[in-house]
Design an enzyme around this catalytic site. Structure first.
Site, short mmCIF file in Angstrom:
data_model
loop_
_atom_site.label_atom_id
_atom_site.label_comp_id
_atom_site.label_asym_id
_atom_site.label_seq_id
_atom_site.Cartn_x
_atom_site.Cartn_y
_atom_site.Cartn_z
CB CYS A 13 50.82 -20.84 37.91
SG CYS A 13 50.32 -19.23 37.27
CB CYS B 201 53.41 -19.08 36.21
SG CYS B 201 52.59 -18.33 37.62
#
Length: 152
Positions: free
Chosen positions: A69, A72
């Site tokens: 991600c 993230c």
């Protein structure tokens, strides 16, 4: 004299009783002597994760993330900065959703990054999407309830 609070050691998972007014004094674990309030968020899974949620008297903020991600990864250093700033007010931890799919399902994680703030093992606030350190810190202080972290 202040009431002692329970703080789970991020290294050995021992539950320590610390007077609340001494949290800013860099307390160490009575069992393994590691810092109880580290400036960087530990990554926890499974039973360790559950113990930290349920046995810490401090608010626990969980960053649900995954290695693939992009947002993230962009938020990771911001979350770490907030962990350093909030280290005596809240326990910030990370949970990799790829390594603990059961926890992701249990908390209905639909998008990442998602942060959940827990008090006494119960979810009290949720925020999805990447945030800057100042916004994370403000969000935690706003949502962690009376009596903890009121000093901004």
């Amino acid at each position: 004299m202040t009431t002692p609070i329970h703080v789970v050691c991020p290294s050995c998972d021992a539950v320590n009783r610390i007077p609340e007014n001494r949290l800013q004094e860099s307390p160490q674990c009575g069992k393994c002597h590691s810092p109880l309030m580290p400036a960087s968020p530990p990554e926890l899974h499974g039973d360790r994760f559950v113990k930290h949620l349920n046995r810490n008297d401090l608010p626990v903020v969980v960053d649900f993330w995954a290695e693939w991600c992009g947002p993230c990864k962009a938020m990771a250093p911001e979350f770490s900065r907030s962990a350093g700033e909030l280290q005596s007010e809240a326990r910030l931890i990370k949970l990799n959703t790829e390594q603990d799919a059961a926890a992701s399902a249990r908390y209905s994680i639909r998008s990442i990054p998602t942060m959940i703030l827990f008090l006494g093992g119960k979810e009290v606030a949720r925020q999805s999407g990447a945030m800057r350190a100042a916004d994370i810190t403000r969000w935690v202080r706003t949502n962690n309830g009376p009596g903890r972290g009121a000093a901004a």
